[in-house]
Motif scaffolding. Structure first.
Motif, short mmCIF file in Angstrom:
data_model
loop_
_atom_site.label_atom_id
_atom_site.label_comp_id
_atom_site.label_asym_id
_atom_site.label_seq_id
_atom_site.Cartn_x
_atom_site.Cartn_y
_atom_site.Cartn_z
N PHE A 359 -9.76 0.60 -6.19
CA PHE A 359 -9.57 2.02 -6.46
C PHE A 359 -8.32 2.52 -5.71
O PHE A 359 -7.46 3.20 -6.27
N HIS A 360 -8.20 2.12 -4.45
CA HIS A 360 -7.05 2.57 -3.69
C HIS A 360 -5.77 1.95 -4.26
O HIS A 360 -4.73 2.61 -4.32
N LEU A 361 -5.90 0.71 -4.69
CA LEU A 361 -4.75 0.03 -5.30
C LEU A 361 -4.27 0.79 -6.53
O LEU A 361 -3.08 1.06 -6.71
N LEU A 362 -5.23 1.21 -7.36
CA LEU A 362 -4.88 1.94 -8.58
C LEU A 362 -4.24 3.27 -8.25
O LEU A 362 -3.18 3.62 -8.77
N SER A 363 -4.90 4.05 -7.37
CA SER A 363 -4.36 5.39 -7.13
C SER A 363 -3.03 5.28 -6.42
O SER A 363 -2.10 6.03 -6.71
N HIS A 364 -2.89 4.29 -5.52
CA HIS A 364 -1.61 4.12 -4.84
C HIS A 364 -0.53 3.73 -5.83
O HIS A 364 0.59 4.24 -5.77
N ALA A 365 -0.86 2.84 -6.75
CA ALA A 365 0.14 2.42 -7.74
C ALA A 365 0.68 3.63 -8.48
O ALA A 365 1.88 3.78 -8.68
N VAL A 366 -0.23 4.52 -8.88
CA VAL A 366 0.18 5.66 -9.68
C VAL A 366 1.05 6.61 -8.85
O VAL A 366 2.17 6.94 -9.23
N PHE A 367 0.55 7.05 -7.68
CA PHE A 367 1.34 8.07 -6.98
C PHE A 367 2.60 7.48 -6.36
O PHE A 367 3.63 8.14 -6.31
N LYS A 368 2.54 6.21 -5.91
CA LYS A 368 3.73 5.67 -5.26
C LYS A 368 4.82 5.37 -6.28
O LYS A 368 6.01 5.59 -6.01
N ALA A 369 4.43 4.91 -7.47
CA ALA A 369 5.44 4.71 -8.51
C ALA A 369 6.11 6.04 -8.81
O ALA A 369 7.34 6.15 -8.94
#
Lengths: 643, 493
Positions: A359-369
């Motif tokens: 979950f953190h990987l997904l949300s991080h991917a979205v906001f960091k991109a």
């Protein structure tokens, strides 16, 4: 079409696209660019088709084909593993890539090396998909090294290392300022260090366990000495440490920012650096399955503590960074630390640990991109990577500011954005495993809030710098064009949407990825604590960087700042310990090699002389030929009879 | 349908060629004989691809125990190889030989040569084998000297005739000794008789004589001296046949005689292996300095026969020691290399034929850059060169690996360790000069020489594709090759 076809298309389409790129470039630049976006979109659509069996609950499925079976030498097979983890990651990779590709259409417009750019970008997507979809470790290694190669080529994309690009695409300040090609090489070498250990681990595993298939490894603990199995696990984990830039192999990622911002967004924030977390998630499943036979607590402890310590140190370094992209880079290292910490808690909390990490990987991917793409737009507008040349940009780039704010709030973990839910789950998982680690992770959350506010403040709010004022007078600063703006705006909105769906998503992921059957939930105490820490981090940053208050001049803070700016001297130590001695060794080896070359030259000349001698025997005179036949025959018969 | 029908078809169509050639010339269709050959070989290929295994007596009424035919996996692989390369060469010849004198004779000889080779692969007694052997050899001499108005082919053909006839005489002598000892020439009967004979001296003598006799056609050193003259002098299509498959018929005869008929005897394995090593070393070293591209390829054929003999020798030795796994690996590696080299070298001779057709020179310096200007020929020859150089993952790599694996199984024996080292050194040397040739073909900018007609590049492309398909379907190919190896040795793998 069957599911397997889509799975193969997900990685095959971008690889085929990469191979076609040099050909299409001959037709026209437009065709080449749109074909690249189309190939990536095809991959994304194929990945989406894999969601159907996931929703229908038909996973996990394995497709396996034997390629070569040599009697006595073992088998080489090609396999696709579809389970919730691989399908979710495949979709995340392909869709974010598609957005970044669209952004690149405008961001990279007019660059002379675009054929190379598109080739490696597509090859990257293909290899990343291969990595997450592979059923066995050897095949995964192919994708793993493939993404490493693409990362190297794309970090050093502006390999000319021109002095006049210092403000735009170098990294760091003297004495640690590096040109792009140096950074590419550094990233390659540091990650290779981990990879070498990982290859040793895979070899050890295949020798002791007799298989490298992920499903077979998880199905039952192999009958081999437990110490060797544990060693294999730790060695393979070293590969993940390198790829995901965890301590002590984190030094390459901050310098990887020398690549184009689209590359930083895709490879060094959203996808490739997550490969380590993905692999660790796989290993955690294996280690848990083995726990009755092998004492894997050392592995889990190690993973968790590297995670939280990396998270803390990287967040501190982010708080003093002088460049926008470097803040983001350190923040990435820190956030991956969170994911690792959650995975390290698997032994204590098998129900929710993988779900928390993913979950953190997904949300991080979205906001960091989103943040990286926006950072690219900022550098594009100002022409500099340093904070000291920014300030007050929000006035000129309103839409970008809104998008960055949305993504930043998610990074800080402000409810109800996606980062809030995922960080909460990570923290509560870590708390259940080890309260001490939880405290470190909690402190990191406060620092995260601090540096995020500092980043937004110094870039978009606060006082305008000289550079900005001059450019604004010349009407050179303006909002990014829609092709660039849309991808990061979409990602920012997505981060909000994921946040609104947070509790539901949390539940779904927990039930899909649980390693124990149950599903874990975060507790309200953790939520309360994280919100308090968040406010504690935001307040000083707001006063310092938005309101413009003077910072209290404390000697110890100055010292700490200096220490962090010099990267805790780890980077310098690595150069002293590894890089310089290697160069020296190389110079010595060159001398040895020169000697050997001349020897080899003599061997070559000798074999040519021998060839001349052999040729002279072939006179072509029939009499001699027949004579040779008779003599040879007699010798042969004698050998046959008495030999 | 049995093997006799395939042979009957080939012989029957050879009569048709004469009629077709006459009629064709009268009606202005110069290619009529060629078309008949292509049709005959296509039919033969289709027929022989589905031959059921077993033993066949074409003349049951006579009761004479000669003229028996056999089909097993090994003979099927070899006969398929012979007919398919023959077919591609026939197609290639339609354009390549256009306008030459005496095309009717050319196609007649080509078809009879294929018939002879297929007969060698399908016969089940030594006397029948010998008859087909002579048919193959006689047609081959005539084809080498096909352009009799030039001096070079005539000399080469004569040399080939003298050397090969001497070899055949020795083989005939060996066969007569065998008949004297055993009273039969049937393979299976001989196998059981020799297994219980108990006289090692006779077996050694026969093995030596058969290797001596058949070895001339197989071009093992030091009986290979005719080959570097004969293969370049022949028309390129015939060079492809000679280097691709005719010398493989020699390999087949040696393998059948030594591995199947005679029982394993100590010493012979070493002999095969060391003869093989000598052959590949001589071939590789001699190839190194050639400037004539066809001579270059001819010497590399000698070297490749060497690899095959090494694989057979390793298999023989391992079989003697009862190490079936390594015995099969060695012989299967040799067989896979037979296939690789037949396809690869056939391909390369056809490609050089095309290049020579356009550039009118056989010297390597003149051919520089033609890999770029002749796109399809260039790419096909690149695939062939990489395959023969043994670059992974192409099939040429796997066959050498299997041979090395067969050797590695006996590594405790210092003689074999040395053999393995020499073998690998040879493989490296050969890879070096293949890549060197590849570089020279592609180094310069295009020379302006255009691509040849599709009738010529079609077979080249087909062979290049075959090399790639062999790699992709390696696991299936290995199954067949292993079955073939166990059929050749008469062991259950």
């Amino acid at each position: 079409m069957s599911v397997e076809v889509f799975a193969n298309l997900a990685w095959g389409a971008p690889v085929a696209g990469a191979l076609l790129t040099p050909l299409l470039a001959r037709i026209s630049g437009k065709v080449r660019d749109s074909a690249a976006v189309a190939a990536c979109l095809a991959s994304a659509l194929s990945a989406s088709m894999l969601l159907a069996p996931l929703i229908r609950g038909e996973l996990p499925t394995v497709y396996k084909h034997e390629w070569v079976g040599l009697p006595g030498l073992g088998k080489i097979s090609f396999g696709i593993l579809l389970d919730p983890l691989s399908v979710i990651l495949a979709n995340m990779v392909a869709w974010i890539s598609t957005l970044v590709f669209i952004y690149s259409l405008s961001y990279m417009r007019g660059d002379p090396g675009l054929t190379r750019y598109w080739f490696f970008m597509q090859l990257f997507v293909g290899n990343m998909e291969l990595l997450v979809l592979s059923e066995n470790l050897v095949q995964m290694l192919v994708g793993w090294e493939g993404v490493g190669l693409c990362s190297y080529a794309l970090i050093g994309y502006w390999y000319q290392d021109r002095e006049e690009d210092y403000l735009r695409c170098w990294v760091g300040e003297p004495p640690e300022a590096y040109p792009p090609s140096h950074c590419g090489l550094k990233a390659f070498l540091v990650t290779r260090f981990g990879d070498t250990l990982m290859i040793a681990g895979i070899l050890l595993l295949s020798l002791t366990a007799g298989t490298v298939s992920l499903t077979a490894l998880r199905a039952a603990p192999p009958t081999a000495p437990p110490q060797l199995l544990l060693a294999a696990l730790m060695l393979i984990y070293a590969g993940a440490v390198g790829k995901s830039a965890q301590l002590p192999l984190m030094e390459w990622l901050p310098d990887a920012m020398a690549g184009p911002s689209s590359v930083s967004a895709l490879i060094h924030a959203a996808t490739m650096v997550k490969a380590g977390a993905y692999l660790t998630a796989r290993l955690a499943g294996v280690a848990l399955a083995w726990s009755s036979y092998v004492d894997t607590s050392l592995f889990f402890e190690y993973v968790m503590w590297t995670g939280v310590i990396t998270a803390l140190i990287a967040s501190l370094q982010a708080a003093v960074a002088t460049e926008l992209k470097k803040t983001l880079a350190y923040s990435t290292v820190s956030q991956i630390g969170y994911m690792m910490a959650a995975l390290g808690a698997t032994a204590a909390e098998p129900a929710a640990s993988v779900a928390a990490a993913v979950f953190h990987l997904l949300s991080h991917a979205v906001f960091k991109a989103s943040l990286f793409l926006a950072a690219g737009a900022v550098i594009h507008a100002v022409g500099s990577r340093f904070y000291k040349h920014y300030g007050g940009l929000g006035r000129y780039m309103r839409a970008t500011l809104v998008s960055v704010l949305l993504a930043s709030l998610s990074l800080m973990g402000v409810p109800p954005l996606s980062g809030f839910w995922s960080k909460d789950l990570v923290l509560s998982v870590v708390l259940r495993a080890d309260p001490a680690a939880f405290c470190v992770a909690l402190a990191t959350a406060g620092i995260t809030a601090f540096y995020t506010v500092r980043m937004v403040g110094r870039t978009f709010l606060g006082e305008e710098s000289e550079v900005v004022r001059e450019k604004a007078e010349a009407h050179e600063i303006h909002e990014a064009d829609p092709v660039m703006l849309a991808p990061y705006a979409v990602l920012a909105v997505l981060s909000l949407a994921l946040g609104l769906a947070g509790p539901w998503l949390e539940h779904e992921l927990s039930s899909a990825l649980s390693l124990s059957g149950g599903a874990g939930d975060p507790s309200w105490e953790v939520t309360a604590a994280s919100i308090i820490v968040l406010l504690a981090g935001v307040a000083p940053a707001y006063l310092l960087y938005v309101k413009g208050r003077e910072a209290p001049s404390l000697k110890i803070l100055e010292r700490l700042r200096e220490l962090l700016l010099r990267r805790l001297y780890i980077n310098a130590a690595y150069y002293k310990l590894f890089a310089l001695p290697t160069l020296k060794l190389g110079r010595g080896a060159l001398r040895v090699e020169a000697g050997m070359t001349s020897t080899l030259w003599r061997v070559a000349v000798g074999s040519l002389k021998l060839a001349d001698a052999v040729r002279r025997l072939h006179t072509g005179v029939l009499n001699w030929n027949v004579l040779l036949w008779v003599v040879g025959g007699v010798v042969l018969l004698l050998l046959a009879l008495f030999g | 349908m049995g093997p006799q029908d395939v042979l009957a078809l080939l012989f029957g169509s050879s009569l048709t060629i004469i009629v077709a050639d006459r009629l064709g010339r009268r009606l202005g269709a110069a290619r009529a004989a060629g078309y008949v050959t292509v049709a005959a070989l296509t039919t033969a290929l289709l027929m022989s691809s589905s031959l059921p295994s077993g033993r066949y007596r074409p003349f049951p009424a006579t009761g004479i125990p000669v003229a028996e035919l056999r089909v097993d996996e090994a003979s099927r692989i070899f006969s398929l190889l012979f007919t398919s390369l023959g077919l591609l060469v026939a197609i290639y010849s339609l354009k390549y030989m256009e306008g030459e004198e005496g095309l009717g004779a050319y196609y007649l000889l080509l078809l009879l040569m294929v018939a002879g080779m297929v007969g060698v692969a399908l016969s089940n007694d030594l006397f029948t084998l010998y008859c087909f052997w002579e048919l193959m050899s006689v047609t081959a001499y005539a084809l080498v000297a096909f352009r009799w108005w030039h001096w070079e082919p005539v000399e080469a053909g004569l040399k080939y005739l003298v050397m090969s006839t001497l070899g055949a005489l020795v083989a005939l002598y060996a066969i007569s000794v065998i008949y004297g000892v055993a009273g039969t020439t049937n393979f299976d009967e001989l196998r059981s008789i020799f297994a219980t004979l108990g006289d090692e001296g006779v077996v050694r003598l026969l093995a030596g004589l058969l290797l001596f006799g058949f070895g001339v056609t197989a071009a093992i050193a030091p009986f290979h001296t005719w080959l570097p003259d004969a293969h370049p002098a022949a028309p390129s299509s015939i060079s492809a046949m000679l280097s691709g498959v005719v010398i493989k018929a020699g390999v087949y005869a040696i393998a059948r005689a030594l591995l199947y008929i005679l029982p394993p005897t100590s010493g012979i394995g070493y002999l095969l292996m060391y003869v093989g090593l000598l052959t590949c070393t001589v071939g590789n070293l001699a190839a190194l300095r050639q400037l004539d591209v066809k001579r270059f390829l001819a010497y590399s054929s000698v070297a490749n026969i060497g690899y095959i003999m090494v694989g057979m020798g390793a298999g023989y030795r391992a079989h003697l020691l009862g190490l079936t796994q390594f015995a099969l690996a060695g012989v299967a590696g040799a067989m896979l290399h037979v296939i690789n080299h037949a396809l690869g070298k056939g391909l390369l001779f056809l490609c050089t034929g095309s290049a020579i057709h356009v550039i009118k020179s056989r010297a390597i310096p003149d051919l520089e850059g033609c890999g770029r200007s002749m796109r399809i020929t260039g790419i096909s020859s690149a695939i062939g060169l990489l395959n023969l150089a043994g670059i992974p993952p192409l099939a040429g790599f796997w066959s050498k690996l299997l041979i090395a694996y067969g050797l590695a199984g006996l590594l405790w024996d210092p003689l074999i360790t040395m053999a393995l080292i020499v073998f690998i050194a040879n493989a490296v040397l050969a890879a070096g000069y293949y890549i060197y040739l590849l570089m020279r073909l592609f180094r310069r900018r295009a020379t302006g020489a255009g691509e040849v007609s599709p009738l010529m590049w079609g077979p080249e492309l087909a062979l290049a594709a075959a090399c790639l398909i062999l790699t992709l379907l390696l696991s299936h190919v290995l199954v067949h090759v292993y079955t073939g190896a166990s059929a050749l040795m008469g062991v259950v793998g």
